[in-house]
Design an enzyme around this catalytic site. Structure first.
Site, PDB file in Angstrom:
ATOM      1  N   PRO A   1       0.790  -1.235   0.000  1.00 45.97           N
ATOM      2  CG  PRO A   1      -0.163  -1.149   2.108  1.00 45.97           C
ATOM      3  CD  PRO A   1       0.500  -2.084   1.149  1.00 45.97           C
ATOM      4  CG  ASN A   2      -0.126   4.352   1.349  1.00 46.36           C
ATOM      5  OD1 ASN A   2      -1.055   5.044   0.944  1.00 46.36           O
ATOM      6  ND2 ASN A   2      -0.193   3.680   2.494  1.00 46.36           N
TER       7      ASN A   2
ATOM      8  NE  ARG B   1       3.928   6.724   1.702  1.00 42.68           N
ATOM      9  CZ  ARG B   1       4.254   5.471   2.014  1.00 42.68           C
ATOM     10  NH1 ARG B   1       4.639   4.635   1.064  1.00 42.68           N
ATOM     11  NH2 ARG B   1       4.206   5.064   3.254  1.00 42.68           N
TER      12      ARG B   1
ATOM     13  CE1 TYR C   1       8.996   5.082   2.565  1.00 41.76           C
ATOM     14  CE2 TYR C   1       7.461   6.928   2.607  1.00 41.76           C
ATOM     15  CZ  TYR C   1       7.964   5.774   3.179  1.00 41.76           C
ATOM     16  OH  TYR C   1       7.433   5.298   4.349  1.00 41.76           O
TER      17      TYR C   1
ATOM     18  CG  ASN D   1       8.446  -1.989  -0.095  1.00 44.45           C
ATOM     19  OD1 ASN D   1       7.962  -2.104   1.034  1.00 44.45           O
ATOM     20  ND2 ASN D   1       9.042  -0.882  -0.504  1.00 44.45           N
TER      21      ASN D   1
ATOM     22  CB  ALA E   1       1.798   0.125   6.260  1.00 44.28           C
TER      23      ALA E   1
ATOM     24  CG  HIS F   1       5.624  -1.929  10.019  1.00 46.17           C
ATOM     25  ND1 HIS F   1       6.979  -2.192  10.028  1.00 46.17           N
ATOM     26  CD2 HIS F   1       5.437  -0.931   9.097  1.00 46.17           C
ATOM     27  CE1 HIS F   1       7.580  -1.368   9.167  1.00 46.17           C
ATOM     28  NE2 HIS F   1       6.666  -0.601   8.584  1.00 46.17           N
TER      29      HIS F   1
ATOM     30  CG  ASP G   1       0.116 -17.042   8.339  1.00 43.17           C
ATOM     31  OD1 ASP G   1       1.204 -17.099   8.942  1.00 43.17           O
ATOM     32  OD2 ASP G   1      -0.988 -17.086   8.925  1.00 43.17           O
TER      33      ASP G   1
ATOM     34  CD  GLU H   1      10.919  -7.391   5.307  1.00 41.55           C
ATOM     35  OE1 GLU H   1      11.131  -8.509   5.843  1.00 41.55           O
ATOM     36  OE2 GLU H   1      10.621  -6.378   5.953  1.00 41.55           O
TER      37      GLU H   1
ATOM     38  CG  HIS I   1      11.509  -2.142   3.901  1.00 34.98           C
ATOM     39  ND1 HIS I   1      10.143  -2.058   3.972  1.00 34.98           N
ATOM     40  CD2 HIS I   1      11.851  -3.319   4.472  1.00 34.98           C
ATOM     41  CE1 HIS I   1       9.673  -3.139   4.581  1.00 34.98           C
ATOM     42  NE2 HIS I   1      10.690  -3.928   4.888  1.00 34.98           N
ATOM     43  CG  LEU I   2      11.526   2.539  -1.698  1.00 29.31           C
ATOM     44  CD1 LEU I   2      10.129   3.111  -1.793  1.00 29.31           C
ATOM     45  CD2 LEU I   2      12.338   2.869  -2.934  1.00 29.31           C
ATOM     46  CB  SER I   3      12.813   4.438   4.348  1.00 27.77           C
ATOM     47  OG  SER I   3      11.844   3.551   4.902  1.00 27.77           O
TER      48      SER I   3
ATOM     49  NE  ARG J   1      10.583   6.285   7.917  1.00 26.39           N
ATOM     50  CZ  ARG J   1       9.570   6.016   7.078  1.00 26.39           C
ATOM     51  NH1 ARG J   1       9.657   4.984   6.245  1.00 26.39           N
ATOM     52  NH2 ARG J   1       8.506   6.791   7.070  1.00 26.39           N
TER      53      ARG J   1
ATOM     54  NE  ARG K   1       7.494   4.610   9.418  1.00 19.72           N
ATOM     55  CZ  ARG K   1       6.379   4.660   8.654  1.00 19.72           C
ATOM     56  NH1 ARG K   1       6.053   3.643   7.897  1.00 19.72           N
ATOM     57  NH2 ARG K   1       5.617   5.742   8.650  1.00 19.72           N
TER      58      ARG K   1
END
Ligand code: DQA
Length: 145
Positions: A10-11, A18, A23, A74, A77, A80, A87, A101, A103-105, A110, A114
């Protein structure tokens, strides 16, 4: 030719607009272009998708198991708190395929919420904090066998 599924939660469709200070300035279309170009240079086919829906993300993870292909994920959210995504993700590694897995950040630098990933323990590996390069590093690793 080896295929890798790159799945975004999401996002992430809002990339570029954003919180670019976190990001980066690359938008989602730019991310897709960079991933396809890097995949081509590594000799792998890359399918890139993004959804804001947990159900859709889970269905794509099931598809990866059924097609027996590696995944760059990725979870955004969902990272978390989504035991449902976890699963689904564990089925990939249990079936003998790899899930990285990304992540950009760097979530660990943070907010405290997170710092927890419910996905990491079932992933093959984890790359975070390098912007779009987090994904490119993951593709390079998957291409190297
Ligand atoms: C993110 C980090 C997550 O904490 C956040 O919810 C995202 C993006 C990243 O790529 O840095 O949406 O996964």
């Amino acid at each position: 030719m080896q295929t890798v599924l790159v799945l975004n939660g999401p996002n992430l469709g809002r990339l570029g607009a954003r919180e670019p200070e976190i990001y980066g300035a690359t938008d989602y279309a730019g991310l897709v272009t960079a991933l396809e170009a890097h995949g081509a240079s590594e000799g792998i086919a890359v399918e890139v998708r993004q959804t804001d829906s947990e159900a859709e993300l889970i269905s794509w993870l099931h598809e990866a198991v059924d097609r027996q292909i590696d995944v760059v994920l990725n979870p955004a959210a969902f990272t978390h708190y989504s035991y449902a995504v976890r699963d689904a993700a564990v089925q990939i590694t249990k079936s003998g395929k790899r899930l990285i897995e990304v992540h950009l950040s760097n979530p660990h630098s943070r907010e405290e919420f997170r710092h927890t990933s419910v996905i990491s323990a079932v992933a093959t590996g984890y790359i975070a904090g390098f912007g779009v390069n987090s994904y490119l590093l993951a593709l390079t690793q998957l291409a190297s066998k």
